[in-house]
Design an enzyme around this catalytic site. Sequence first.
Site, mmCIF file in Angstrom:
data_model
loop_
_atom_site.group_PDB
_atom_site.id
_atom_site.type_symbol
_atom_site.label_atom_id
_atom_site.label_comp_id
_atom_site.label_asym_id
_atom_site.label_seq_id
_atom_site.Cartn_x
_atom_site.Cartn_y
_atom_site.Cartn_z
ATOM 1 N N ARG A 46 -50.331 -27.811 -47.958
ATOM 2 C CA ARG A 46 -50.251 -28.824 -46.898
ATOM 3 C C ARG A 46 -50.189 -30.206 -47.540
ATOM 4 N NH1 ARG A 46 -54.771 -30.295 -45.160
ATOM 5 N NH2 ARG A 46 -55.578 -28.234 -44.677
ATOM 6 N N TYR A 98 -34.509 -42.939 -27.624
ATOM 7 C CA TYR A 98 -34.520 -41.482 -27.552
ATOM 8 C C TYR A 98 -35.595 -41.020 -26.565
ATOM 9 C CZ TYR A 98 -34.997 -36.664 -29.118
ATOM 10 O OH TYR A 98 -35.064 -35.300 -29.173
ATOM 11 N N ASP A 170 -35.811 -46.691 -36.129
ATOM 12 C CA ASP A 170 -35.385 -45.291 -36.041
ATOM 13 C C ASP A 170 -33.904 -45.291 -36.419
ATOM 14 O OD1 ASP A 170 -34.374 -42.829 -35.286
ATOM 15 O OD2 ASP A 170 -35.622 -42.662 -33.488
ATOM 16 N N LYS A 195 -30.712 -34.430 -37.661
ATOM 17 C CA LYS A 195 -29.386 -34.892 -37.249
ATOM 18 C C LYS A 195 -28.478 -35.075 -38.474
ATOM 19 C CE LYS A 195 -31.708 -34.782 -33.453
ATOM 20 N NZ LYS A 195 -32.332 -35.942 -32.846
HETATM 21 C C1 LIG Z 1 -33.646 -36.251 -32.353
HETATM 22 C C2 LIG Z 1 -34.177 -37.603 -32.396
HETATM 23 C C3 LIG Z 1 -35.551 -37.835 -32.565
HETATM 24 C C4 LIG Z 1 -36.554 -36.704 -32.625
HETATM 25 O O1 LIG Z 1 -36.381 -35.912 -33.735
HETATM 26 P P1 LIG Z 1 -36.779 -34.330 -33.807
HETATM 27 O O2 LIG Z 1 -36.382 -33.962 -35.180
HETATM 28 O O3 LIG Z 1 -36.000 -33.641 -32.741
HETATM 29 O O4 LIG Z 1 -38.246 -34.253 -33.553
HETATM 30 C C5 LIG Z 1 -35.977 -39.147 -32.640
HETATM 31 N N1 LIG Z 1 -35.123 -40.177 -32.557
HETATM 32 C C6 LIG Z 1 -33.801 -39.994 -32.388
HETATM 33 C C7 LIG Z 1 -32.899 -41.181 -32.296
HETATM 34 C C8 LIG Z 1 -33.285 -38.715 -32.296
HETATM 35 O O5 LIG Z 1 -31.971 -38.535 -32.112
#
Ligand SMILES: *Cc1c(COP(=O)(O)O)cnc(C)c1O
Length: 381
Positions: A46, A98, A170, A195
């Site tokens: 961990r 998001y 982000d 992504k």
């Molecule tokens: C998908 C996404 C998230 C969340 O990420 P996960 O890996 O699904 O937890 C946060 N911000 C943006 C802009 C996203 O596209």
Amino acid sequence: MKFGTKAIHAGIEPDPSSGAIMTPIFQTSTYVQDAPGVHKGYEYARTQNPTRTVLEKNLAALENGKRAICFSSGLAALDAILKTLNPGDELISTNDLYGGSYRLMNSLYGKYGIKFHFVAMDNMSDLEQTINENTKMIWVETPTNPMLNIVDIKAVCDLVKGKDIQVCVDNTFASPYLQTPLDLGADIVMHSATKYIGGHSDVIHGCVVTNDESFADQLQYIQNAAGAVPGPQDCFLVLRGIKTMHVRVQRSCENAAIIAEFLDAHPKVSKTYYPGFKNHPGHAVAAKQMRMFGGMVSFDLVDGSEKNANAVLSNTHLFSLAESLGGVESLIGHPASMTHASIPREERLKVGLTDSLIRLSIGIEDVDDLKNDLAHALDQI
Ligand SMILES: *Cc1c(COP(=O)(O)O)cnc(C)c1O
């Protein structure tokens, strides 16, 4: 080193025990110690895992940061960042962010006494007016999801310079290939590596990158204390995805530019949202802070009913109807009922997120086939 070289080499060495050129998947929960407290830097998985360590070094290099800390998902990364705040602290975020981030902030952290504001950050004066002595963090998402508005990262950082306020970006929609917020003055970068970074729709993963050593120490403490760590197999998949990120993202962007032009000229499309258009309100800022304009395109229909949107959504064959983005395959989605269903309808409509808005994640297929697929689906209205 330039980006394409860093993607393949930064932080990555052949495995010393075998010479394996690919980072091994260290599928272990613990590490044998020579004597109590005498170990090779790894005690319990961990806390540390060598596959994760390599990925963290690579991600830090890609964002031009000193430290990266990985998590089991993008939202786990956001969750760890929010855990650094205290009751009474306030966070100001973009208003079309998001949906899952909105939910985590408002529904979960709201009840722990942290206050959240959601403002249109393409207009600096709204942001300026919302800042007060309790403001501890500004949360920027750019390009925004799904309206593809652009926030001027440097302008936000300049606005709070000298104040005890952290700017966190982000960077999921851009990817580090297109945009490196730390270079523009941001304190923290967060990614859903699910992504563009992973890029193959086969893993859920998140990370945070920063130059602030003490913030990185705090996050590493939270990573271990709260335990939302990614498994070594997932770290391997992300490392493998990164090796082609620059090539993938470049092709996605090229395809997106062509698809956006096609949609804009289509008689059944009322509006196409794409920051690459010269008349997009954020175009100049996007051109300044991004290498290319991204692989996301949203559009609305002339007769903007949900029924017509459904006709398009259910008649594509190459664009798969699915949440998520940033993979090699193209996806089509309906934000109002999918990614943004947790945001109240009145809030959605305020930012133009109508019941007929359609969002595309443009993949790296042949662009002529993608165009034909959309043309056929639009004909079904
Ligand atoms: C998908 C996404 C998230 C969340 O990420 P996960 O890996 O699904 O937890 C946060 N911000 C943006 C802009 C996203 O596209």
